[in-house]
Enzyme design. Structure first.
Site, mmCIF file in Angstrom:
data_model
loop_
_atom_site.group_PDB
_atom_site.id
_atom_site.type_symbol
_atom_site.label_atom_id
_atom_site.label_comp_id
_atom_site.label_asym_id
_atom_site.label_seq_id
_atom_site.Cartn_x
_atom_site.Cartn_y
_atom_site.Cartn_z
ATOM 1 N N ASN A 79 32.621 40.332 11.491
ATOM 2 C CA ASN A 79 31.939 39.623 12.579
ATOM 3 C C ASN A 79 32.512 38.237 12.865
ATOM 4 O OD1 ASN A 79 29.421 41.215 10.977
ATOM 5 N ND2 ASN A 79 29.614 41.589 13.175
ATOM 6 N N LYS A 172 34.606 50.721 6.698
ATOM 7 C CA LYS A 172 35.736 50.024 7.309
ATOM 8 C C LYS A 172 36.372 49.033 6.324
ATOM 9 C CE LYS A 172 37.031 46.476 10.524
ATOM 10 N NZ LYS A 172 36.529 45.308 11.257
ATOM 11 N N HIS A 192 38.066 48.338 18.217
ATOM 12 C CA HIS A 192 39.190 48.641 19.095
ATOM 13 C C HIS A 192 39.668 50.079 18.905
ATOM 14 C CE1 HIS A 192 39.384 44.439 20.098
ATOM 15 N NE2 HIS A 192 39.659 44.081 18.858
#
Length: 269
Positions: A79, A172, A192
């Site tokens: 973030n 992730k 993305h």
């Protein structure tokens, strides 16, 4: 306390099974074609060049980028921007040169050190919990102090099980540690990558980030995963057309985007 690893179905090789076994994309040829197109457009991204050299040399990057360093760097990147997370890590190491010092630090001091990376209270608590768990697990081998270097000798599915026990360490983050710091063949799915692979028809429209990760890791050839992932991340950051499209399919407004051709092919199939 460490979380209990989530058990997922695996095939005989220990690899997590594809949630979309009958979904035809991406093929190895499509992966190579997209890799080559993005490589021609961007060249290989400078920010990932050192990691790529290290993989080719088949050795650890340096003592300053241990597995534990890599895990904390990746945690700090959540973030926020890469620049902010790098600055936060540098300030953390400047304030507390060893991980034992981080573990013993007051929470307020730790938060202050990483504040520029955002979510300082949450990230400081996760770093503390991670180090406390390592201390409890007794991973103080060969006098090296708190470390995760033992992960280098473990297979991918075991590394995933080990890292997933730590609070705040999701798929992730685990995949990034595997790919960048352990030199394993894995394919992280960030925003993305998720948006673009959905737009060009490599994952079903109903896919989630988690199922996309499982599907793409089963279908993208290992030898293409690192370069393709780095290029997709870079393209997602730089391509205005892709930014504007978000979760929509790419259309003719993205005429300068090389992914348009792949999106159109998948629309016709």
């Amino acid at each position: 306390m460490p979380r209990k690893p989530v058990s997922k179905p695996k095939n005989q090789c220990g690899k997590t099974q594809d949630p979309y076994p009958h979904f035809g994309a991406p093929t190895p040829e499509q992966c190579r074609s997209v890799r080559d197109s993005l490589l021609s457009l961007h060249g290989f991204p400078a920010e990932f060049a050192e990691f790529r050299r290290s993989r080719l040399e088949s050795g650890p990057q340096s003592e300053s980028q241990s597995v534990l360093d890599g895990l904390v760097i990746t945690l700090l990147s959540q973030n926020t921007t890469d620049a902010n997370s790098r600055k936060a890590f540098q300030r953390l190491k400047s304030a507390f040169p060893t991980w034992n010092e981080v573990l013993d630090a007051e929470s307020d001091a730790l938060e202050d050190a990483i504040r520029c990376g955002g979510l300082a209270r949450t990230k400081a608590a996760r770093i503390k919990a991670l180090l406390q768990t390592l201390k409890l697990k007794g991973n103080n081998k060969n006098g090296l102090g708190l470390c995760l270097e033992y992960l280098r000798d473990l297979p991918v599915h075991t590394v995933k099980a080990e890292l997933s026990q730590f609070k705040g360490i999701g798929p992730k983050t685990v995949a990034c540690v595997l790919m960048f710091y352990l030199h394993k063949d894995d394919f992280p799915v960030d925003t993305h990558v998720f948006q673009m692979t959905k737009a060009i028809g490599w994952i079903p429209r109903t896919a989630t980030r988690e199922t996309a990760y499982l599907h793409l890791n089963n279908t993208i050839p290992n030898e293409l995963k690192f370069d393709l992932n780095c290029l997709l991340v870079t393209h997602g950051k730089l391509c205005r057309s892709c930014k504007q499209q978000h979760n929509k399919s790419l259309d003719n407004s993205s005429a300068l985007c090389p992914l348009l051709a792949y999106a159109n092919v998948n629309k016709q199939e």
